[in-house]
Design an enzyme around this catalytic site. Structure first.
Site, short mmCIF file in Angstrom:
data_model
loop_
_atom_site.label_atom_id
_atom_site.label_comp_id
_atom_site.label_asym_id
_atom_site.label_seq_id
_atom_site.Cartn_x
_atom_site.Cartn_y
_atom_site.Cartn_z
N LYS A 84 0.86 -1.19 0.00
CA LYS A 84 0.00 0.00 0.00
C LYS A 84 0.89 1.24 0.00
O LYS A 84 1.81 1.36 0.82
CB LYS A 84 -0.88 -0.03 1.25
CG LYS A 84 -2.22 0.62 1.09
CD LYS A 84 -3.08 0.33 2.32
CE LYS A 84 -4.41 1.04 2.24
NZ LYS A 84 -5.13 0.91 3.51
O1 G3P Z 1 -7.62 1.86 5.31
C1 G3P Z 1 -8.05 2.99 4.69
C2 G3P Z 1 -9.37 3.52 5.15
O2 G3P Z 1 -10.36 2.55 5.03
C3 G3P Z 1 -9.37 4.30 6.42
O3 G3P Z 1 -10.65 4.57 6.91
O4 G3P Z 1 -12.16 5.31 8.70
O5 G3P Z 1 -9.73 5.87 8.87
O6 G3P Z 1 -11.19 7.00 7.20
P1 G3P Z 1 -10.94 5.75 7.97
#
Ligand code: G3P
Length: 219
Positions: A84
């Site tokens: 990633k």
């Molecule tokens: O892993 C990436 C993403 O899904 C992060 O989500 O909830 O931290 O905006 P969030």
């Protein structure tokens, strides 16, 4: 649409795996930090549980050479690692280099169609538009997922769109409607998505009716 879990919590992965829907896992440094464990140790356990299903593991520096080296190292931990990479200038260079090396990548922190197009054209195998974080600032997260899907499909790119940063069951349904290839979900979202009050009421009525019928049969 494939379902991934956005977690490094082993118990959550084991639980959702029993549902028969789990096709992959995504992690990020914040998610790994929550486990309180060493990065490699936490990731390795997820990789082992997932077998040959993809697990996105994020690189930890905004420098193309370092990202490529970290990517190569992660692939030694498991051949189901997807590296990633944050979508920056250094990230694009690393995405293109990792594609040449045959190492699969997921371009993360995508907040605009331009970023999505650049990452896909640089060679990312997956790109992750962040739906919830865009909606949080009043932008159209699902609209971005739709635009990214259209772009990669119309241009025949080998790149799948991961609808990420999902917050609600509505986000999940909308991701499916606009053709997201993958939705990566926190555990709490998947359990919420399965719930419906009419389902609970219906199940209770069926079971109660059958209990009553059984009693009558015994008489
Ligand atoms: O892993 C990436 C993403 O899904 C992060 O989500 O909830 O931290 O905006 P969030």
């Amino acid at each position: 649409m494939d379902f991934y879990l956005d977690t490094a919590d082993i118990n959550q992965i084991k639980e959702i795996d029993k549902w028969g829907i789990l096709r992959g896992v995504t992690t990020n440094p914040s998610i790994i930090a929550k486990t309180g464990r060493d990065y490699q140790e936490a990731v390795s356990e997820v990789l082992a549980i997932m077998g040959n299903r993809p697990v996105s593991v994020e690189t930890l520096k905004d420098d193309a050479e370092v990202i490529v080296e970290q990517g190569k190292k992660y692939r030694e931990w498991g051949n189901n690692v997807v590296v990633k990479v944050a979508t920056t200038e250094e990230g694009l260079k690393a995405l293109s280099e990792l594609r040449k090396l045959g190492i699969p990548t997921n371009a993360t922190l995508i907040f605009s169609l331009n970023q999505g197009i650049l990452a896909a054209e640089a060679g990312a195998n997956y790109i992750s538009p962040f739906v919830g974080r865009l909606d949080d600032i009043g932008a159209d997260g699902i609209g971005l997922v739709e635009d990214c899907v259209n772009y990669v499909e119309e241009n025949g790119l080998d790149c799948k769109i991961i609808s990420a940063s999902l917050r609600s069951p509505q986000h999940l349904e909308e991701s499916a409607k606009v053709g997201a290839h993958i939705a990566t979900c926190p555990y709490s979202l998947l359990t919420k998505a399965l719930k419906h009050p009419l389902n609970d009421i219906g199940l209770k009525a069926f079971l109660d009716d059958w209990e009553k019928a059984k009693k009558k049969l015994k008489k």
